[in-house]
Write a protein that holds these residues in place. Structure first.
Motif, PDB file in Angstrom:
ATOM      1  N   GLU A 227      -2.416  27.103 -15.787  1.00  0.00           N
ATOM      2  CA  GLU A 227      -2.921  26.879 -14.519  1.00  0.00           C
ATOM      3  C   GLU A 227      -1.927  26.971 -13.487  1.00  0.00           C
ATOM      4  OE1 GLU A 227      -6.353  25.306 -11.482  1.00  0.00           O
ATOM      5  OE2 GLU A 227      -5.637  24.072 -13.362  1.00  0.00           O
ATOM      6  N   ASP A 228      -0.976  25.914 -13.770  1.00  0.00           N
ATOM      7  CA  ASP A 228       0.263  25.899 -12.775  1.00  0.00           C
ATOM      8  C   ASP A 228       1.083  27.284 -12.752  1.00  0.00           C
ATOM      9  OD1 ASP A 228      -0.237  23.160 -12.286  1.00  0.00           O
ATOM     10  OD2 ASP A 228       0.878  22.631 -14.252  1.00  0.00           O
ATOM     11  N   LEU A 229       1.344  27.743 -13.811  1.00  0.00           N
ATOM     12  CA  LEU A 229       2.034  29.005 -14.035  1.00  0.00           C
ATOM     13  C   LEU A 229       1.423  30.161 -13.280  1.00  0.00           C
ATOM     14  CD1 LEU A 229       3.452  28.905 -17.707  1.00  0.00           C
ATOM     15  CD2 LEU A 229       4.505  28.387 -15.529  1.00  0.00           C
ATOM     16  N   GLU A 230       0.150  30.288 -13.615  1.00  0.00           N
ATOM     17  CA  GLU A 230      -0.644  31.408 -12.708  1.00  0.00           C
ATOM     18  C   GLU A 230      -0.621  31.149 -11.204  1.00  0.00           C
ATOM     19  OE1 GLU A 230      -4.775  31.126 -14.326  1.00  0.00           O
ATOM     20  OE2 GLU A 230      -4.184  31.599 -16.230  1.00  0.00           O
ATOM     21  N   ILE A 231      -0.560  29.857 -10.731  1.00  0.00           N
ATOM     22  CA  ILE A 231      -0.691  29.689  -9.148  1.00  0.00           C
ATOM     23  C   ILE A 231       0.818  30.061  -8.898  1.00  0.00           C
ATOM     24  CG2 ILE A 231      -0.424  28.009  -7.758  1.00  0.00           C
ATOM     25  CD1 ILE A 231      -2.491  26.268  -9.156  1.00  0.00           C
ATOM     26  N   VAL A 232       1.946  29.551  -9.575  1.00  0.00           N
ATOM     27  CA  VAL A 232       3.446  29.921  -9.086  1.00  0.00           C
ATOM     28  C   VAL A 232       3.310  31.403  -9.056  1.00  0.00           C
ATOM     29  CG1 VAL A 232       5.784  29.828  -9.798  1.00  0.00           C
ATOM     30  CG2 VAL A 232       4.184  27.773  -9.689  1.00  0.00           C
ATOM     31  N   GLN A 233       3.112  31.922 -10.168  1.00  0.00           N
ATOM     32  CA  GLN A 233       3.102  33.402 -10.263  1.00  0.00           C
ATOM     33  C   GLN A 233       2.249  34.177  -9.002  1.00  0.00           C
ATOM     34  OE1 GLN A 233       2.098  35.184 -13.716  1.00  0.00           O
ATOM     35  NE2 GLN A 233       2.525  37.326 -13.247  1.00  0.00           N
ATOM     36  N   ALA A 234       1.104  33.790  -8.716  1.00  0.00           N
ATOM     37  CA  ALA A 234       0.350  34.436  -7.381  1.00  0.00           C
ATOM     38  C   ALA A 234       1.068  34.194  -6.335  1.00  0.00           C
ATOM     39  CB  ALA A 234      -0.886  33.663  -7.381  1.00  0.00           C
ATOM     40  N   ILE A 235       1.900  33.077  -6.262  1.00  0.00           N
ATOM     41  CA  ILE A 235       2.607  32.739  -4.794  1.00  0.00           C
ATOM     42  C   ILE A 235       4.043  33.584  -4.918  1.00  0.00           C
ATOM     43  CG2 ILE A 235       4.360  31.250  -3.730  1.00  0.00           C
ATOM     44  CD1 ILE A 235       2.504  28.871  -4.826  1.00  0.00           C
ATOM     45  N   TYR A 236       4.649  34.125  -5.903  1.00  0.00           N
ATOM     46  CA  TYR A 236       5.682  34.741  -5.891  1.00  0.00           C
ATOM     47  C   TYR A 236       5.401  36.340  -5.844  1.00  0.00           C
ATOM     48  CZ  TYR A 236       9.337  31.624  -6.505  1.00  0.00           C
ATOM     49  OH  TYR A 236      10.264  30.501  -6.397  1.00  0.00           O
ATOM     50  N   GLU A 237       3.882  36.884  -6.328  1.00  0.00           N
ATOM     51  CA  GLU A 237       3.634  37.938  -6.172  1.00  0.00           C
ATOM     52  C   GLU A 237       3.440  38.269  -4.576  1.00  0.00           C
ATOM     53  OE1 GLU A 237       0.057  38.021  -8.591  1.00  0.00           O
ATOM     54  OE2 GLU A 237       1.219  38.690 -10.282  1.00  0.00           O
ATOM     55  N   ARG A 238       2.909  37.081  -4.082  1.00  0.00           N
ATOM     56  CA  ARG A 238       2.419  37.316  -2.494  1.00  0.00           C
ATOM     57  C   ARG A 238       3.765  37.510  -1.560  1.00  0.00           C
ATOM     58  NH1 ARG A 238      -0.715  39.641   0.543  1.00  0.00           N
ATOM     59  NH2 ARG A 238       0.056  39.161   2.893  1.00  0.00           N
ATOM     60  N   VAL A 239       4.803  36.543  -2.070  1.00  0.00           N
ATOM     61  CA  VAL A 239       6.109  36.723  -1.560  1.00  0.00           C
ATOM     62  C   VAL A 239       6.840  38.077  -1.528  1.00  0.00           C
ATOM     63  CG1 VAL A 239       8.565  35.914  -1.560  1.00  0.00           C
ATOM     64  CG2 VAL A 239       6.642  34.230  -1.719  1.00  0.00           C
ATOM     65  N   ALA A 240       6.742  38.857  -2.895  1.00  0.00           N
ATOM     66  CA  ALA A 240       7.055  39.967  -3.027  1.00  0.00           C
ATOM     67  C   ALA A 240       6.438  40.997  -1.973  1.00  0.00           C
ATOM     68  CB  ALA A 240       6.824  40.146  -4.570  1.00  0.00           C
ATOM     69  N   ILE A 241       5.033  40.769  -1.983  1.00  0.00           N
ATOM     70  CA  ILE A 241       4.532  41.815  -1.068  1.00  0.00           C
ATOM     71  C   ILE A 241       4.992  41.934   0.251  1.00  0.00           C
ATOM     72  CG2 ILE A 241       2.294  42.387  -0.031  1.00  0.00           C
ATOM     73  CD1 ILE A 241       1.054  41.465  -2.768  1.00  0.00           C
ATOM     74  N   GLU A 242       5.160  40.619   0.891  1.00  0.00           N
ATOM     75  CA  GLU A 242       5.596  40.442   2.141  1.00  0.00           C
ATOM     76  C   GLU A 242       7.095  40.726   2.495  1.00  0.00           C
ATOM     77  OE1 GLU A 242       4.067  38.955   4.824  1.00  0.00           O
ATOM     78  OE2 GLU A 242       2.450  38.790   3.634  1.00  0.00           O
ATOM     79  N   MET A 243       7.710  40.962   1.176  1.00  0.00           N
ATOM     80  CA  MET A 243       9.104  41.570   1.335  1.00  0.00           C
ATOM     81  C   MET A 243       9.165  43.032   1.162  1.00  0.00           C
ATOM     82  SD  MET A 243      11.256  38.215  -0.596  1.00  0.00           S
ATOM     83  CE  MET A 243      12.529  39.411  -0.905  1.00  0.00           C
ATOM     84  N   ALA A 244       7.886  43.674   0.699  1.00  0.00           N
ATOM     85  CA  ALA A 244       8.120  45.024   0.656  1.00  0.00           C
ATOM     86  C   ALA A 244       8.263  45.432  -0.666  1.00  0.00           C
ATOM     87  CB  ALA A 244       8.592  45.706   1.850  1.00  0.00           C
ATOM     88  N   SER A 245       8.314  44.635  -1.416  1.00  0.00           N
ATOM     89  CA  SER A 245       8.615  44.623  -2.841  1.00  0.00           C
ATOM     90  C   SER A 245       7.372  44.333  -3.998  1.00  0.00           C
ATOM     91  CB  SER A 245       9.636  43.617  -3.065  1.00  0.00           C
ATOM     92  OG  SER A 245      10.310  43.822  -4.695  1.00  0.00           O
ATOM     93  N   SER A 246       7.934  44.203  -5.298  1.00  0.00           N
ATOM     94  CA  SER A 246       6.861  43.909  -6.084  1.00  0.00           C
ATOM     95  C   SER A 246       7.556  42.849  -7.226  1.00  0.00           C
ATOM     96  CB  SER A 246       6.408  45.136  -6.887  1.00  0.00           C
ATOM     97  OG  SER A 246       7.350  45.580  -7.716  1.00  0.00           O
ATOM     98  N   LEU A 247       6.660  41.981  -7.666  1.00  0.00           N
ATOM     99  CA  LEU A 247       7.111  41.073  -8.918  1.00  0.00           C
ATOM    100  C   LEU A 247       6.987  42.076 -10.112  1.00  0.00           C
ATOM    101  CD1 LEU A 247       7.831  38.255  -9.373  1.00  0.00           C
ATOM    102  CD2 LEU A 247       5.508  37.623  -9.767  1.00  0.00           C
TER     103      LEU A 247
END
Length: 54
Positions: free
Chosen positions: A14-34
């Motif tokens: 669950e911790d890993l899923e939360i952290v991954q979701a955060i980085y996916e959102r960061v990537a979107i905000e940077m006009a990128s992808s994870l």
């Protein structure tokens, strides 16, 4: 964007899923992808493969 994460003793799935979701959102905000999210516990060859094949 790629993320290598080091797990703590008490890190669970669950911790890993939360952290991954955060980085996916960061990537979107940077006009990128994870493109990969993996653990540093993976052998170096596996990490190199993930980096060069995404």
């Amino acid at each position: 964007m790629g993320v290598l994460i080091e797990k703590e003793i008490d890190t669970d799935e669950e911790d890993l899923e939360i952290v991954q979701a955060i980085y996916e959102r960061v990537a979107i905000e940077m006009a990128s992808s994870l493109v990969f999210f993996d653990s540093v516990e993976r052998p170096p060859e596996g990490v190199a493969y993930a980096i060069t094949n995404h």
